[in-house]
Design a protein around this motif. Sequence first.
Motif, PDB file in Angstrom:
ATOM      1  N   ASN A   8       0.811  -1.226   0.000  1.00 23.87           N
ATOM      2  CA  ASN A   8       0.000   0.000   0.000  1.00 23.87           C
ATOM      3  C   ASN A   8       0.839   1.269   0.000  1.00 23.87           C
ATOM      4  N   THR A   9       2.007   1.211   0.646  1.00 22.37           N
ATOM      5  CA  THR A   9       2.815   2.422   0.811  1.00 22.37           C
ATOM      6  C   THR A   9       4.192   2.324   0.166  1.00 22.37           C
ATOM      7  N   ASN A  10       4.580   1.114  -0.244  1.00 24.20           N
ATOM      8  CA  ASN A  10       5.914   0.833  -0.767  1.00 24.20           C
ATOM      9  C   ASN A  10       7.002   0.979   0.306  1.00 24.20           C
ATOM     10  N   GLU A  11       6.610   1.123   1.561  1.00 20.63           N
ATOM     11  CA  GLU A  11       7.570   1.185   2.672  1.00 20.63           C
ATOM     12  C   GLU A  11       8.285  -0.152   2.780  1.00 20.63           C
ATOM     13  N   ARG A  12       9.586  -0.100   3.130  1.00 17.27           N
ATOM     14  CA  ARG A  12      10.378  -1.315   3.308  1.00 17.27           C
ATOM     15  C   ARG A  12      10.756  -1.453   4.782  1.00 17.27           C
ATOM     16  N   GLY A 114      13.258 -16.310  -2.648  1.00 17.72           N
ATOM     17  CA  GLY A 114      11.838 -16.440  -2.946  1.00 17.72           C
ATOM     18  C   GLY A 114      11.066 -15.331  -2.259  1.00 17.72           C
ATOM     19  N   ILE A 115       9.777 -15.271  -2.546  1.00 13.66           N
ATOM     20  CA  ILE A 115       8.970 -14.196  -1.984  1.00 13.66           C
ATOM     21  C   ILE A 115       7.572 -14.714  -1.647  1.00 13.66           C
ATOM     22  N   PHE A 116       7.128 -14.426  -0.441  1.00 16.32           N
ATOM     23  CA  PHE A 116       5.749 -14.672  -0.037  1.00 16.32           C
ATOM     24  C   PHE A 116       5.001 -13.352  -0.141  1.00 16.32           C
ATOM     25  N   ILE A 117       3.826 -13.384  -0.716  1.00 18.15           N
ATOM     26  CA  ILE A 117       2.918 -12.243  -0.726  1.00 18.15           C
ATOM     27  C   ILE A 117       1.790 -12.644   0.222  1.00 18.15           C
ATOM     28  N   ILE A 118       1.579 -11.869   1.282  1.00 17.08           N
ATOM     29  CA  ILE A 118       0.687 -12.257   2.374  1.00 17.08           C
ATOM     30  C   ILE A 118      -0.313 -11.139   2.641  1.00 17.08           C
ATOM     31  N   LYS A 119      -1.551 -11.523   2.937  1.00 18.82           N
ATOM     32  CA  LYS A 119      -2.566 -10.541   3.309  1.00 18.82           C
ATOM     33  C   LYS A 119      -2.450 -10.287   4.809  1.00 18.82           C
ATOM     34  N   GLY A 120      -2.162  -9.039   5.143  1.00 18.72           N
ATOM     35  CA  GLY A 120      -2.019  -8.657   6.541  1.00 18.72           C
ATOM     36  C   GLY A 120      -3.324  -8.150   7.126  1.00 18.72           C
ATOM     37  N   THR A 121      -3.207  -7.498   8.247  1.00 21.28           N
ATOM     38  CA  THR A 121      -4.355  -6.892   8.898  1.00 21.28           C
ATOM     39  C   THR A 121      -4.953  -5.820   7.977  1.00 21.28           C
ATOM     40  N   PRO A 122      -6.200  -5.401   8.210  1.00 24.43           N
ATOM     41  CA  PRO A 122      -6.821  -4.409   7.315  1.00 24.43           C
ATOM     42  C   PRO A 122      -6.010  -3.129   7.147  1.00 24.43           C
ATOM     43  N   VAL A 124      -2.797  -2.848   7.203  1.00 25.26           N
ATOM     44  CA  VAL A 124      -1.545  -3.148   6.496  1.00 25.26           C
ATOM     45  C   VAL A 124      -1.811  -3.546   5.050  1.00 25.26           C
ATOM     46  N   GLY A 125      -2.804  -4.368   4.825  1.00 24.01           N
ATOM     47  CA  GLY A 125      -3.067  -4.891   3.484  1.00 24.01           C
ATOM     48  C   GLY A 125      -2.036  -5.940   3.097  1.00 24.01           C
ATOM     49  N   TYR A 126      -1.842  -6.129   1.815  1.00 20.82           N
ATOM     50  CA  TYR A 126      -0.871  -7.125   1.345  1.00 20.82           C
ATOM     51  C   TYR A 126       0.552  -6.604   1.506  1.00 20.82           C
ATOM     52  N   PHE A 127       1.457  -7.546   1.809  1.00 24.58           N
ATOM     53  CA  PHE A 127       2.875  -7.217   1.914  1.00 24.58           C
ATOM     54  C   PHE A 127       3.698  -8.360   1.346  1.00 24.58           C
ATOM     55  N   ASP A 128       4.888  -8.018   0.864  1.00 25.99           N
ATOM     56  CA  ASP A 128       5.828  -8.982   0.303  1.00 25.99           C
ATOM     57  C   ASP A 128       6.903  -9.277   1.343  1.00 25.99           C
ATOM     58  N   GLU A 176      -9.243  -7.116  -3.201  1.00 30.27           N
ATOM     59  CA  GLU A 176      -8.230  -6.189  -2.668  1.00 30.27           C
ATOM     60  C   GLU A 176      -6.843  -6.485  -3.217  1.00 30.27           C
ATOM     61  N   PHE A 177      -6.630  -7.700  -3.739  1.00 28.53           N
ATOM     62  CA  PHE A 177      -5.296  -8.071  -4.205  1.00 28.53           C
ATOM     63  C   PHE A 177      -5.072  -7.559  -5.621  1.00 28.53           C
ATOM     64  N   ILE A 178      -3.973  -6.854  -5.796  1.00 28.79           N
ATOM     65  CA  ILE A 178      -3.555  -6.367  -7.117  1.00 28.79           C
ATOM     66  C   ILE A 178      -2.108  -6.790  -7.296  1.00 28.79           C
ATOM     67  N   LYS A 179      -1.827  -7.542  -8.349  1.00 26.05           N
ATOM     68  CA  LYS A 179      -0.437  -7.953  -8.638  1.00 26.05           C
ATOM     69  C   LYS A 179       0.371  -6.719  -8.994  1.00 26.05           C
ATOM     70  N   THR A 180       1.521  -6.584  -8.344  1.00 26.74           N
ATOM     71  CA  THR A 180       2.429  -5.489  -8.683  1.00 26.74           C
ATOM     72  C   THR A 180       3.825  -6.022  -8.855  1.00 26.74           C
TER      73      THR A 180
END
Length: 180
Positions: A8-12, A114-122, A124-128, A176-180
């Motif tokens: 959602n924010t591109n924060e790392r 590798g990378i997991f894409i996970i749905k977090g709390t509302p 947070v949303g999705y995170f890698d 809510e999931f959008i591939k990026t």
Amino acid sequence: MAEIRLRNTNERITGEENVKAFLESQEVLYEHWNPDVMPAHLKEQFILTDENKQEILTAYEHEIKDLASRRGYQTWDIVALSEATPNLDAILKKFEDVHTHTEDEVRAIVAGRGIFIIKGTPEVGYFDVELEAGDVISVPEHKPHFFTLMDNRQIVAVRLFIETEGWIAHSFADPEFIKT
């Protein structure tokens, strides 16, 4: 060392303690195993014989049994994927749909990335979660996620299961999931 990107924010989020704290807040287990346990002659091998796989399992036996005893895992194996894997794109396509399981999805990365894409709390949303050798992650049952390879398209990982036949993916359609 694992890194997290909030979609959602591109924060790392970087640094073992920060990654571990964030993932814990999302109910995801994160540990770090010593990547030097991996036999040196297998560190850059992504095509493995059954003997190679057994050698890796033996090298990580202590770590595997410790995690299994703490979390109730009954069986484990090795997965190795690379450009040399037959039908790699078809295999990845199967992985790259958001889904859930009725048990944890556990990966201990011993080589590659590798990378997991996970749905977090509302909030947070999705995170890698970008993983490399030594990173161990357990995505809890019923948590929407998927796994894929990083740009180098090569990985060797230990997978642990509660059910001896392994897990089954249950598709999770999420607007809510959008591939990026």
